[in-house]
Design a protein around this motif. Sequence first.
Motif, short mmCIF file in Angstrom:
data_model
loop_
_atom_site.label_atom_id
_atom_site.label_comp_id
_atom_site.label_asym_id
_atom_site.label_seq_id
_atom_site.Cartn_x
_atom_site.Cartn_y
_atom_site.Cartn_z
N THR A 36 -87.62 28.68 22.63
CA THR A 36 -89.03 29.00 22.51
C THR A 36 -89.48 28.73 21.08
O THR A 36 -88.79 29.06 20.13
N GLN A 37 -90.62 28.09 20.97
CA GLN A 37 -91.19 27.80 19.66
C GLN A 37 -92.56 28.43 19.58
O GLN A 37 -93.37 28.27 20.50
N THR A 38 -92.79 29.13 18.49
CA THR A 38 -94.07 29.78 18.27
C THR A 38 -94.73 29.19 17.03
O THR A 38 -94.08 29.01 16.00
N LEU A 39 -96.00 28.89 17.16
CA LEU A 39 -96.81 28.43 16.04
C LEU A 39 -97.68 29.60 15.61
O LEU A 39 -98.38 30.20 16.43
N THR B 136 -95.89 29.22 22.38
CA THR B 136 -96.80 30.33 22.10
C THR B 136 -97.49 30.06 20.77
O THR B 136 -96.84 29.61 19.82
N ILE B 137 -98.77 30.35 20.71
CA ILE B 137 -99.55 30.20 19.49
C ILE B 137 -100.09 31.58 19.13
O ILE B 137 -100.75 32.22 19.95
N VAL B 138 -99.78 32.04 17.93
CA VAL B 138 -100.29 33.32 17.43
C VAL B 138 -101.29 32.98 16.33
O VAL B 138 -100.94 32.32 15.35
N ILE B 139 -102.52 33.41 16.53
CA ILE B 139 -103.58 33.08 15.57
C ILE B 139 -104.16 34.38 15.00
O ILE B 139 -104.67 35.21 15.74
N GLY B 140 -104.06 34.52 13.68
CA GLY B 140 -104.69 35.63 13.00
C GLY B 140 -106.16 35.31 12.77
O GLY B 140 -106.48 34.32 12.11
N VAL B 141 -107.04 36.12 13.35
CA VAL B 141 -108.48 35.83 13.33
C VAL B 141 -109.22 37.01 12.70
O VAL B 141 -109.58 37.96 13.40
N THR C 144 -101.75 22.55 28.57
CA THR C 144 -101.56 23.60 29.58
C THR C 144 -100.15 24.18 29.48
O THR C 144 -99.25 23.59 28.89
N GLY C 145 -99.99 25.36 30.08
CA GLY C 145 -98.68 26.01 30.12
C GLY C 145 -98.31 26.73 28.84
O GLY C 145 -97.16 27.14 28.68
N LYS C 146 -99.24 26.89 27.94
CA LYS C 146 -98.99 27.57 26.68
C LYS C 146 -99.67 28.93 26.69
O LYS C 146 -100.59 29.17 27.44
N ARG C 147 -99.20 29.79 25.81
CA ARG C 147 -99.76 31.13 25.68
C ARG C 147 -100.29 31.30 24.27
O ARG C 147 -99.68 30.84 23.31
N ALA C 148 -101.43 31.95 24.14
CA ALA C 148 -101.99 32.26 22.83
C ALA C 148 -102.15 33.76 22.69
O ALA C 148 -102.52 34.45 23.65
N ILE C 149 -101.84 34.25 21.52
CA ILE C 149 -102.04 35.65 21.18
C ILE C 149 -102.89 35.67 19.91
O ILE C 149 -102.51 35.11 18.89
N LEU C 150 -104.05 36.29 20.02
CA LEU C 150 -104.96 36.39 18.88
C LEU C 150 -104.84 37.78 18.27
O LEU C 150 -104.97 38.78 18.98
N LEU D 109 -109.71 27.32 22.81
CA LEU D 109 -108.37 27.25 23.42
C LEU D 109 -108.44 26.76 24.86
O LEU D 109 -107.64 25.92 25.28
N ALA D 110 -109.41 27.26 25.62
CA ALA D 110 -109.57 26.79 27.00
C ALA D 110 -109.92 25.31 27.03
O ALA D 110 -109.44 24.56 27.90
N PHE D 111 -110.72 24.86 26.09
CA PHE D 111 -111.11 23.46 26.00
C PHE D 111 -109.90 22.54 25.87
O PHE D 111 -109.86 21.46 26.45
N VAL D 112 -108.87 23.00 25.13
CA VAL D 112 -107.66 22.19 24.97
C VAL D 112 -106.59 22.55 26.00
O VAL D 112 -105.49 22.03 25.95
N GLY D 113 -106.92 23.44 26.94
CA GLY D 113 -106.01 23.74 28.04
C GLY D 113 -105.25 25.04 27.97
O GLY D 113 -104.44 25.33 28.84
N ILE D 114 -105.48 25.85 26.94
CA ILE D 114 -104.75 27.11 26.78
C ILE D 114 -105.62 28.24 27.30
O ILE D 114 -106.57 28.66 26.63
N THR D 115 -105.30 28.71 28.49
CA THR D 115 -106.12 29.74 29.13
C THR D 115 -105.42 31.11 29.20
O THR D 115 -106.06 32.10 29.51
N ASP D 116 -104.14 31.14 28.91
CA ASP D 116 -103.40 32.41 28.86
C ASP D 116 -103.54 32.96 27.45
O ASP D 116 -102.79 32.61 26.54
N VAL D 117 -104.57 33.80 27.25
CA VAL D 117 -104.92 34.29 25.92
C VAL D 117 -104.93 35.82 25.94
O VAL D 117 -105.60 36.44 26.76
N THR D 118 -104.18 36.40 25.01
CA THR D 118 -104.15 37.85 24.82
C THR D 118 -104.79 38.15 23.48
O THR D 118 -104.49 37.50 22.48
N VAL D 119 -105.68 39.14 23.46
CA VAL D 119 -106.34 39.55 22.22
C VAL D 119 -105.77 40.91 21.80
O VAL D 119 -105.84 41.87 22.55
N ILE D 120 -105.20 40.93 20.61
CA ILE D 120 -104.74 42.16 19.99
C ILE D 120 -105.84 42.54 19.00
O ILE D 120 -106.05 41.85 18.00
#
Length: 184
Positions: free
Chosen positions: A2-5, A84-89, A126-132, A156-167
């Motif tokens: 697993t690789q996380t960005l 998985t992509i973790v983005i600090g927003v 597609t097939g990726k997960r994002a956590i904000l 994120l949806a525009f580029v195909g990432i629809t599995d998004v969790t907001v913390i």
Amino acid sequence: MTQTLVIHSTARTENSVTRDLAHQVIDKLRPTQTVTRDLITPVSQINEDWVNANFTPAEDRTETQKTDLALSDTLVAELQAADTIVIGVPIYNFGITASLKAWIDQICRARLTFKYGDNGPEGLLTGKRAILTVASGGVAVGSEMDFATPYIRQVLAFVGITDVTVIAASGGKTDGALEQIAAL
């Protein structure tokens, strides 16, 4: 494997809620590999040369055009490689930081992260997960004044990432965010 960005977009290097929460997410997920892109060193804004290079077919690009797109190619490759992509927003003035917007402009690339189909744009990541990890001192995350969270979800949806969790950490309070991380 697993690789996380991890994308840090806050101007703060210390005492940052989004950075702290992103680190806690990584500790919880324990990915095999983590790549961190810290936008405290900003990515360049797109300009006319970038746009012209991007619209030139890859096989026809000059060396200068390839150079104009080199950073973008690297950022896209980081995103493509991640599970998985973790983005600090942080929410600044109701929206995202300028550095995060510049990153978005660099990674939204026709034929690489999205394509135009018969029904309009289709995301290719597609097939990726994002956590904000979203933090705001004054604007409640998810409120009608939060333009950051819906915008990031849309991109994120525009580029195909629809599995998004907001913390979410509103008002600098992280109790609820820590509970969300524990539940990941």
